[in-house]
Design a protein around this motif. Structure first.
Motif, PDB file in Angstrom:
ATOM      1  N   TYR A   1      -4.069 -11.263 -10.540  1.00 45.63           N
ATOM      2  CA  TYR A   1      -2.589 -11.347 -10.813  1.00 45.63           C
ATOM      3  C   TYR A   1      -1.999 -12.798 -10.134  1.00 45.63           C
ATOM      4  CZ  TYR A   1      -3.357  -6.689 -12.543  1.00 45.63           C
ATOM      5  OH  TYR A   1      -3.781  -5.636 -13.276  1.00 45.63           O
ATOM      6  N   GLU A   2      -2.745 -13.282  -9.118  1.00 41.32           N
ATOM      7  CA  GLU A   2      -2.302 -14.168  -8.455  1.00 41.32           C
ATOM      8  C   GLU A   2      -1.702 -15.552  -9.257  1.00 41.32           C
ATOM      9  OE1 GLU A   2      -4.807 -15.482  -5.272  1.00 41.32           O
ATOM     10  OE2 GLU A   2      -3.138 -16.680  -4.383  1.00 41.32           O
TER      11      GLU A   2
ATOM     12  N   VAL B   1       0.837  -0.999   0.100  1.00 43.90           N
ATOM     13  CA  VAL B   1       0.008   0.107  -0.052  1.00 43.90           C
ATOM     14  C   VAL B   1       0.956   1.410   0.112  1.00 43.90           C
ATOM     15  CG1 VAL B   1      -1.674   1.262   1.329  1.00 43.90           C
ATOM     16  CG2 VAL B   1      -1.875  -1.166   1.189  1.00 43.90           C
ATOM     17  N   VAL B   2       1.841   1.292   0.712  1.00 48.39           N
ATOM     18  CA  VAL B   2       2.869   2.329   0.961  1.00 48.39           C
ATOM     19  C   VAL B   2       3.474   2.776  -0.495  1.00 48.39           C
ATOM     20  CG1 VAL B   2       4.867   3.298   1.847  1.00 48.39           C
ATOM     21  CG2 VAL B   2       3.355   2.225   3.274  1.00 48.39           C
ATOM     22  N   MET B   3       3.836   1.462  -1.109  1.00 51.16           N
ATOM     23  CA  MET B   3       4.586   1.779  -2.445  1.00 51.16           C
ATOM     24  C   MET B   3       3.611   1.942  -3.640  1.00 51.16           C
ATOM     25  SD  MET B   3       7.624   1.122  -2.086  1.00 51.16           S
ATOM     26  CE  MET B   3       8.371   0.927  -3.801  1.00 51.16           C
TER      27      MET B   3
ATOM     28  N   LEU C   1       0.165  -2.627 -13.324  1.00 51.85           N
ATOM     29  CA  LEU C   1       1.611  -3.213 -13.634  1.00 51.85           C
ATOM     30  C   LEU C   1       2.403  -3.527 -12.478  1.00 51.85           C
ATOM     31  CD1 LEU C   1       2.978  -3.695 -16.658  1.00 51.85           C
ATOM     32  CD2 LEU C   1       4.089  -1.410 -15.637  1.00 51.85           C
ATOM     33  N   LEU C   2       2.320  -2.604 -11.541  1.00 52.00           N
ATOM     34  CA  LEU C   2       3.296  -2.821 -10.650  1.00 52.00           C
ATOM     35  C   LEU C   2       2.903  -4.196  -9.928  1.00 52.00           C
ATOM     36  CD1 LEU C   2       4.151   0.594  -9.028  1.00 52.00           C
ATOM     37  CD2 LEU C   2       5.216  -0.276 -10.711  1.00 52.00           C
ATOM     38  N   PHE C   3       1.789  -4.365  -9.473  1.00 50.20           N
ATOM     39  CA  PHE C   3       1.336  -5.602  -8.931  1.00 50.20           C
ATOM     40  C   PHE C   3       1.480  -6.789  -9.832  1.00 50.20           C
ATOM     41  CE2 PHE C   3      -0.596  -2.189  -6.235  1.00 50.20           C
ATOM     42  CZ  PHE C   3      -0.127  -2.815  -4.870  1.00 50.20           C
ATOM     43  N   THR C   4       1.419  -6.848 -11.026  1.00 50.11           N
ATOM     44  CA  THR C   4       1.647  -8.029 -11.851  1.00 50.11           C
ATOM     45  C   THR C   4       2.823  -8.878 -11.392  1.00 50.11           C
ATOM     46  OG1 THR C   4       2.492  -7.026 -13.567  1.00 50.11           O
ATOM     47  CG2 THR C   4       0.275  -6.987 -13.712  1.00 50.11           C
TER      48      THR C   4
ATOM     49  N   ASP D   1      -7.882  -8.208  -2.685  1.00 51.43           N
ATOM     50  CA  ASP D   1      -8.944  -8.069  -3.418  1.00 51.43           C
ATOM     51  C   ASP D   1      -9.817  -6.637  -3.687  1.00 51.43           C
ATOM     52  OD1 ASP D   1     -10.960  -9.361  -5.037  1.00 51.43           O
ATOM     53  OD2 ASP D   1     -12.235  -9.955  -3.599  1.00 51.43           O
ATOM     54  N   GLU D   2      -9.676  -5.948  -2.365  1.00 55.03           N
ATOM     55  CA  GLU D   2     -10.080  -4.613  -2.329  1.00 55.03           C
ATOM     56  C   GLU D   2      -9.066  -3.491  -3.410  1.00 55.03           C
ATOM     57  OE1 GLU D   2     -10.624  -2.716   1.379  1.00 55.03           O
ATOM     58  OE2 GLU D   2     -11.707  -4.370   2.266  1.00 55.03           O
ATOM     59  N   LEU D   3      -7.862  -3.915  -3.323  1.00 52.19           N
ATOM     60  CA  LEU D   3      -7.078  -3.452  -4.216  1.00 52.19           C
ATOM     61  C   LEU D   3      -7.343  -3.592  -5.775  1.00 52.19           C
ATOM     62  CD1 LEU D   3      -3.537  -3.384  -2.382  1.00 52.19           C
ATOM     63  CD2 LEU D   3      -5.179  -1.367  -2.295  1.00 52.19           C
TER      64      LEU D   3
END
Ligand SMILES: [Fe+2]
Ligand SMILES: [Fe+2]
Length: 362
Positions: free
Chosen positions: A338-339, A269-271, A307-310, A331-333
């Motif tokens: 991408y899991e 979340v911070v990132m 993209l960052l989370f992929t 899930d909320e994000l």
């Protein structure tokens, strides 16, 4: 040697109009430092067992693929010529930006780029400090050697981003508060595996995605060459993190695992907020809250955050840190899809081993 200790992180921009600060004589330099204290729990390793495993192979690769910032990048190439009008960008829809002259729009975009690059630089310094801590903290012999090689890699990355900012971008922003608080958390936590998760999986995973995008969108060949070399190193670092943690985290109790899972989520979340360059809007005299709100709603920002989370989500899942407890939070994000994407745990040795061939970077 002159050192000035600060109580607070500096907030001032640095401009490098003519002279950069890369070749000053010792008399002219005052180093500016900020102290952090850490209850580091280190360990010796007394058996010196070299397991012939993936970690060993990654260490060997690290030694083989060393490069030199000064020699392997041709810094003398001119900067690309500027177009006559500023490029089309999502800011065109924002009133305070619309009101700027073309000259000021170019200046705003230069500040935005400098802000992002500066965060890369500060993140790399964080990686350098954490990697050096891991040399002490990692319990196994292979991991200590590996962390030492990563420490040198990170030194090169700091050197390269610093040189780029000082000689080509000519403008450096201080570290943003989100990134700084995450670095503080990672550097001062006594649990080595938390440092490991925060740095190797979250910060480096996100950095890898961001570097790839920056490389694709830049028109400066020096920057593309530099990122090509850095990305190769970072891919090795993330791979190391996933492989090592996958084994290690299996030994923890459910409660310990949940603690780490929550830490990883908070770090994500911070990132995510790191992309919003509040300091630049402040500099241009804009209403910061309003500009942040506009930026966070644009497609470009949302696509970039996804993209960052992929990269990070599949890796977290693989090492067992998307637990039932934190799953709803991801899930909320909106990043849980991408899991099942490919992870960095499956090592693509062929691509990690590619020779130092800059023709690839074009
Ligand atoms: Fe790095
Ligand atoms: Fe790294």
């Amino acid at each position: 040697m002159k050192i000035k200790y600060l109580d607070e992180t500096p907030r001032k921009l640095k401009e490098f109009p003519v002279e950069n600060e890369l070749n000053l004589s010792e008399q002219e330099v005052t180093d500016v430092a900020e102290i952090f204290s850490t209850p580091l729990t280190g360990s010796y390793n007394w058996d010196y067992t070299v397991q012939d495993n993936r970690i060993k192979k990654l260490y060997e690769l690290g030694k083989e693929l060393n490069w030199n910032v000064e020699k392997d990048i041709d810094w003398d190439r001119p900067l690309p010529e500027r177009d006559e009008t500023p490029p089309e960008i999502f800011w065109d829809q924002y009133e305070p930006y619309q009101k700027l002259s073309n000259e000021d729009k170019f200046e705003f975009l230069r500040h935005r780029a400098s802000w992002s690059l500066s965060q890369f630089l500060h993140g790399e310094q964080g990686a350098l400090l954490v990697a050096s801590q891991l040399v002490s903290c990692a319990p196994t012999f292979n991991a200590k050697l590996y962390a030492a090689s990563q420490t040198f890699d990170e030194a090169r990355h700091v050197e390269a981003f610093n040189k780029y900012l000082q000689t080509r971008q000519k403008l450096m922003y201080p570290v943003g508060s989100g990134l700084k608080s995450l670095l503080d958390k990672i550097l001062t936590d006594p649990r080595w595996d938390l440092k490991f998760i925060g740095m190797q999986i979250i910060i480096e995973g996100l950095a890898l995605a961001a570097f790839n995008l920056a490389k694709q969108t830049s028109n400066d060949p020096v920057f593309r060459d530099m990122l090509y070399l850095i990305i190769r190193d970072e891919a090795r670092h993330v791979t190391f993190g996933v492989n090592y943690l996958e084994e290690y985290l299996k030994n923890l109790s459910q409660e310990e695992l949940e603690e780490r899972a929550m830490f990883a989520y908070e770090a994500c979340v911070v990132m995510r907020g790191r992309l919003l360059s509040a300091e630049v809007y402040e500099k241009f005299g804009w209403d910061v809250e309003d500009a942040l709100e506009f930026q966070s709603k644009t497609d470009v920002t949302n696509n970039f955050q996804h993209l960052l989370f992929t990269r990070v989500v599949p890796n977290l899942s693989r090492i067992g840190l998307i637990t039932e407890k934190v799953r709803p939070l991801y899930d909320e994000l909106g990043v849980l899809d991408y899991e099942s994407w490919p992870t960095d745990g499956d090592i693509d040795w062929a691509s990690l081993k590619q020779p130092l061939d800059l023709s690839e970077s074009a």
